[in-house]
Scaffold this active site. Structure first.
Site, short mmCIF file in Angstrom:
data_model
loop_
_atom_site.label_atom_id
_atom_site.label_comp_id
_atom_site.label_asym_id
_atom_site.label_seq_id
_atom_site.Cartn_x
_atom_site.Cartn_y
_atom_site.Cartn_z
N HIS A 90 48.91 52.10 50.36
CA HIS A 90 50.09 51.23 50.36
C HIS A 90 50.85 51.33 49.05
O HIS A 90 50.33 51.78 48.03
CB HIS A 90 49.68 49.78 50.59
CG HIS A 90 48.85 49.21 49.46
ND1 HIS A 90 47.51 49.49 49.31
CD2 HIS A 90 49.18 48.40 48.42
CE1 HIS A 90 47.05 48.87 48.24
NE2 HIS A 90 48.05 48.20 47.66
N ASP A 92 53.09 48.55 46.59
CA ASP A 92 53.03 47.10 46.44
C ASP A 92 54.37 46.43 46.75
O ASP A 92 55.43 46.91 46.33
CB ASP A 92 52.58 46.71 45.02
CG ASP A 92 51.10 47.04 44.81
OD1 ASP A 92 50.35 47.07 45.79
OD2 ASP A 92 50.72 47.26 43.65
N HIS A 246 48.78 53.72 46.63
CA HIS A 246 47.43 53.69 46.09
C HIS A 246 46.45 53.14 47.10
O HIS A 246 46.84 52.53 48.11
CB HIS A 246 47.38 52.93 44.75
CG HIS A 246 48.00 51.58 44.82
ND1 HIS A 246 49.37 51.37 44.78
CD2 HIS A 246 47.45 50.34 44.95
CE1 HIS A 246 49.61 50.07 44.87
NE2 HIS A 246 48.48 49.43 44.98
N ARG A 261 46.65 42.15 37.60
CA ARG A 261 47.85 42.98 37.83
C ARG A 261 49.13 42.27 37.45
O ARG A 261 49.33 41.11 37.82
CB ARG A 261 47.94 43.40 39.30
CG ARG A 261 49.02 44.45 39.55
CD ARG A 261 49.15 44.80 41.01
NE ARG A 261 50.15 43.97 41.67
CZ ARG A 261 50.22 43.77 42.99
NH1 ARG A 261 49.33 44.33 43.79
NH2 ARG A 261 51.17 43.03 43.51
#
Ligand SMILES: O=C(O)CCC(=O)C(=O)O
Ligand SMILES: [Fe+2]
Length: 271
Positions: A90, A92, A246, A261
């Site tokens: 995917h 983000d 990723h 993150r």
């Protein structure tokens, strides 16, 4: 690290305020290599946020939990009680109008082994398509839905979580973006549909649309377009979220893995 993707950047201390020259150098490397790895960078959540803020406005995630006094830093704390679910390819936050240009991920606590992450270059994947396929997908658009990646069965287990998820869905209705997007800095083109969030291709019927989606999402994941990182504590990865996807390995249970993150907003994808 490979001809398509990845570079390790050394001789820099990301806990200190960066100069504008350092920021421009990092951005240039990011655009060239798609994902950068910085080793031994024990940033605090505040430093992490400030570091990311050098590169743009930060996104506050509507579902993921965050560090208590730093809303911009997501906590991905996975264990038997909260099993990992990022083991699918995917990009983000594609469900907003101007999805993130990049993310900065910091490894806080790691399992004894496993828990690697892979990134793939959607530009290399696009380049490898033949001309006929490129023209087939040239003008298509696709829908990205937060509900596909954040299902109620997983993210709505308590009444509070259910209410938060419902609010997140209401605030983030399905979003349409081009299937092939152009990088605003490099001008490279890349595939912009993914397994986690993309629900359908608008211009194609359900059967043909599903076939094209299936082909593109498996094509981007081909081994020659990717790089794999084996984390050490306080490694920090910075990826260009516009032309990469990723995948985080979910191979470490019953051990725990904690990542932080920061998510840097970008611009509206264009053809
Ligand atoms: O935990 C990881 O390695 C990556 C998880 C992920 O998908 C993300 O941080 O966006
Ligand atoms: Fe992700």
């Amino acid at each position: 690290m490979t001809p398509s993707i990845g570079a390790v950047v050394s001789d820099i201390d990301l806990c200190k305020q960066l100069t504008s020259t350092q920021c421009s150098e990092i951005l240039a490397l990011l655009v060239e290599h798609h994902v950068l790895f910085f080793e031994n960078q024990p940033v605090t959540p505040h430093q992490h946020r400030d570091l990311a803020a050098n590169f743009g406005a930060l996104h506050v995630h509507p579902v993921y939990p965050h560090v208590s006094d730093v809303a911009e830093i997501i906590i991905l704390d996975t264990s038997v009680d909260n099993p990992p679910d990022n083991d699918s390819w995917h990009t983000d936050v594609p469900f907003i109008e101007s999805p993130p240009m990049g993310c900065l991920l910091s490894a806080r606590e790691l399992p004894p082994s496993g828990g690697d992450t892979m990134w793939t270059s959607c530009a290399a994947a696009y380049d490898a398509l033949d001309d006929e396929y490129k023209s087939l997908i040239e003008n298509l658009t696709a829908e990205h839905d937060i509900a596909k990646a954040f299902p109620e069965s997983r993210y709505g287990k308590t009444p509070e979580a259910q209410a938060q998820l419902a609010a997140a869905r209401q605030k983030n209705p399905p979003m349409i973006h081009p299937v092939v997007r152009t990088h605003p800095v490099s001008g490279k083109r890349g595939i912009y549909v993914n397994d986690n969030f993309t629900t359908r291709i608008i211009e194609l019927g359900p059967d043909k649309g599903a076939e094209v989606l299936q082909f593109l999402t498996s094509h981007v994941a081909r081994p020659e377009f990717r790089v794999r990182w084996e984390w050490k504590q306080y490694d920090l990865a910075f990826w260009d979220n516009r032309l990469t996807q990723h995948f985080a390995f979910a191979d470490y249970l019953p051990h725990r893995r904690v990542m932080h993150r920061a998510t840097i907003l970008g611009d509206k994808p264009f053809r």
